[in-house]
Design a protein around this motif. Structure first.
Motif, short mmCIF file in Angstrom:
data_model
loop_
_atom_site.label_atom_id
_atom_site.label_comp_id
_atom_site.label_asym_id
_atom_site.label_seq_id
_atom_site.Cartn_x
_atom_site.Cartn_y
_atom_site.Cartn_z
N UNK A 1 0.83 -1.19 0.00
CA UNK A 1 0.00 0.00 0.00
C UNK A 1 0.87 1.24 0.00
N UNK A 2 0.65 2.13 -0.97
CA UNK A 2 1.47 3.34 -1.08
C UNK A 2 1.07 4.37 -0.02
N UNK A 3 1.98 5.28 0.27
CA UNK A 3 1.75 6.31 1.29
C UNK A 3 2.15 7.68 0.75
N UNK A 4 1.47 8.71 1.23
CA UNK A 4 1.80 10.08 0.86
C UNK A 4 0.64 10.82 0.25
N UNK A 5 0.83 12.11 -0.02
CA UNK A 5 -0.18 12.99 -0.62
C UNK A 5 -1.47 12.92 0.20
N UNK A 6 -2.59 12.57 -0.43
CA UNK A 6 -3.85 12.50 0.30
C UNK A 6 -4.21 11.09 0.72
N UNK A 7 -3.24 10.17 0.72
CA UNK A 7 -3.48 8.78 1.12
C UNK A 7 -3.45 8.68 2.64
N UNK A 8 -4.17 7.71 3.18
CA UNK A 8 -4.31 7.63 4.64
C UNK A 8 -3.61 6.44 5.27
N UNK A 9 -3.11 5.49 4.50
CA UNK A 9 -2.46 4.31 5.06
C UNK A 9 -1.17 4.68 5.78
N UNK A 10 -0.83 3.91 6.82
CA UNK A 10 0.44 4.06 7.52
C UNK A 10 1.22 2.75 7.40
N UNK A 11 2.41 2.72 7.97
CA UNK A 11 3.28 1.56 7.87
C UNK A 11 2.88 0.42 8.81
N UNK A 12 1.82 0.59 9.57
CA UNK A 12 1.32 -0.51 10.40
C UNK A 12 -0.06 -0.98 9.95
N UNK B 1 -6.05 -2.82 12.03
CA UNK B 1 -5.86 -1.46 11.52
C UNK B 1 -5.81 -1.46 9.99
N UNK B 2 -6.62 -0.61 9.37
CA UNK B 2 -6.70 -0.60 7.91
C UNK B 2 -6.96 0.82 7.43
N UNK C 1 1.06 -1.43 4.37
CA UNK C 1 1.49 -0.07 4.04
C UNK C 1 3.00 0.02 3.95
N UNK C 2 3.50 0.63 2.88
CA UNK C 2 4.94 0.76 2.65
C UNK C 2 5.27 2.21 2.32
N UNK D 1 13.87 3.72 -1.20
CA UNK D 1 14.32 3.01 0.00
C UNK D 1 13.10 2.84 0.90
N UNK D 2 12.46 1.70 0.76
CA UNK D 2 11.14 1.48 1.34
C UNK D 2 11.23 1.07 2.82
N UNK D 3 10.10 1.29 3.53
CA UNK D 3 10.04 0.85 4.92
C UNK D 3 8.61 0.44 5.25
N UNK D 4 8.48 -0.63 6.03
CA UNK D 4 7.20 -1.03 6.60
C UNK D 4 7.47 -1.51 8.01
N UNK D 5 6.42 -2.00 8.67
CA UNK D 5 6.55 -2.53 10.02
C UNK D 5 6.02 -3.95 10.02
N UNK D 6 6.58 -4.78 10.88
CA UNK D 6 6.16 -6.18 10.91
C UNK D 6 4.66 -6.30 11.21
N UNK D 7 4.11 -5.30 11.96
CA UNK D 7 2.68 -5.35 12.26
C UNK D 7 1.84 -5.30 10.98
#
Length: 319
Positions: free
Chosen positions: A211-222, A253-254, A284-285, A291-297
């Motif tokens: 799941x992409x993140x940024x701009x008007x998107x609401x997803x987070x890395x968890x 969480x979604x 969410x990534x 250089x991507x990042x996510x969380x194990x959750x």
């Protein structure tokens, strides 16, 4: 992937173009749900060899050139040799080129410096390097004790991990899904045709992708990202609604988002003419195609939401 699948007690079959298909028998053999995640990654290919012994490259996949500047890489020859290198701008130093900072980072202005004693095109050719050789980026993976995972290629390795988590749970708990599942590990997603072919018995396909993140998107890395629409159009209304309902019920969480610059394995299958319903979810990534990042959750939550769906699919799709 084949070895890990066998460790979980399943079998991985390969299609002619290299996609892996894992079949998990269910109680209803006549209803088949597909889940697809891709193992191919961003990279490059040798476009030409410059007179000074550097490589001009062409990208594989859609990334911005500034995301690979300064990156370590490997050049893979077709006879099995591997050489290391570094991606650089053709104006490599602010100490030399007054416009180095403003030099546009585009394909024509980038090159790869090879870590061998080469000074000419002929020197490079003697190494066995040739036009069409693949180039891979150093992923620089870090799996941290606090749960953060940062690396290149989390798109889509994180989703593949979620699918293997799903299989591990089924095996460990001795559970059999109500419908037969076919897990597809696709190999050409980044160039647009990863799951363009899917087994014809599949009627529902869930693309599992970051799941992409940024701009008007609401997803987070968890979060689990639930994509309602991407560049190819909206996903199946009822499948998307079902994922939202299950996420609420299971307290997962979604976020529901729209990705106007995004396509998926499900997009490829639909465009190829598959008679399916399709949905898209994934962890969410941050900083996708960089250089991507996510969380194990997020990976855990993705696997949990997939399990909730496949262990309790709706009996009949609503019109």
């Amino acid at each position: 992937m084949k070895e890990e699948t066998a460790n979980l007690g399943y079998a991985l079959e390969l299609t002619p173009k290299g996609n892996g298909i894992i079949t998990i028998p269910g109680d209803a053999a006549d209803r088949v749900i597909g889940l697809s995640a891709h193992v191919d990654t961003l990279g490059a290919m040798v476009r030409s060899i410059n007179a000074n012994g550097t490589i001009r490259f062409t990208p594989i996949g859609g990334y911005a050139m500034q995301t690979v500047e300064g990156e370590y890489c490997r050049i893979h020859t077709r006879d099995g040799r591997t050489y290391e290198g570094t991606v650089l701008s053709t104006k490599t130093s602010v100490h030399v080129y007054p416009d180095a900072r403003d030099w546009k980072r585009e394909e024509a202005n980038m090159e790869i410096r090879i870590d061998e004693m080469v000074k000419s095109k002929e020197d490079v050719e003697k190494l066995g390097i040739a036009v069409g050789d693949f180039i891979s980026w150093d992923p620089r993976t870090r799996i941290m004790p606090n749960g953060w995972i940062k690396s290149r290629h989390l798109d889509d390795k994180a989703s593949v991990a979620a699918l293997f988590g799903l299989m591990e749970w089924l095996k460990r708990e001795g559970r059999r899904p109500p419908c037969t599942l076919k897990l597809i590990l696709s190999t050409y997603e980044e160039v647009g045709h990863g799951s363009s072919y899917i087994p014809p018995e599949i009627t529902e396909l869930i693309a599992v992708d970051m799941g992409a993140m940024g701009d008007d998107l609401s997803a987070t890395e968890t979060d689990v990202s639930i994509c309602a629409k991407d560049s190819t159009g909206p996903y199946d209304y009822n499948m998307t609604t079902r994922f939202i309902e299950l996420a609420k019920r299971e307290n997962i969480p979604y976020a529901v988002d729209i990705y106007p610059h995004y396509g998926s394995d499900a997009s490829a299958a639909l465009q190829a003419g598959s008679n399916i319903r399709a949905a898209l979810i994934g962890p969410g990534v941050h900083a996708s195609h960089g250089m991507e990042r996510t969380h194990r959750d997020a990976i855990f939550h993705t696997a949990a939401l997939l399990l909730a769906y496949v262990m309790e699919p709706p009996s009949e799709p609503a019109l």
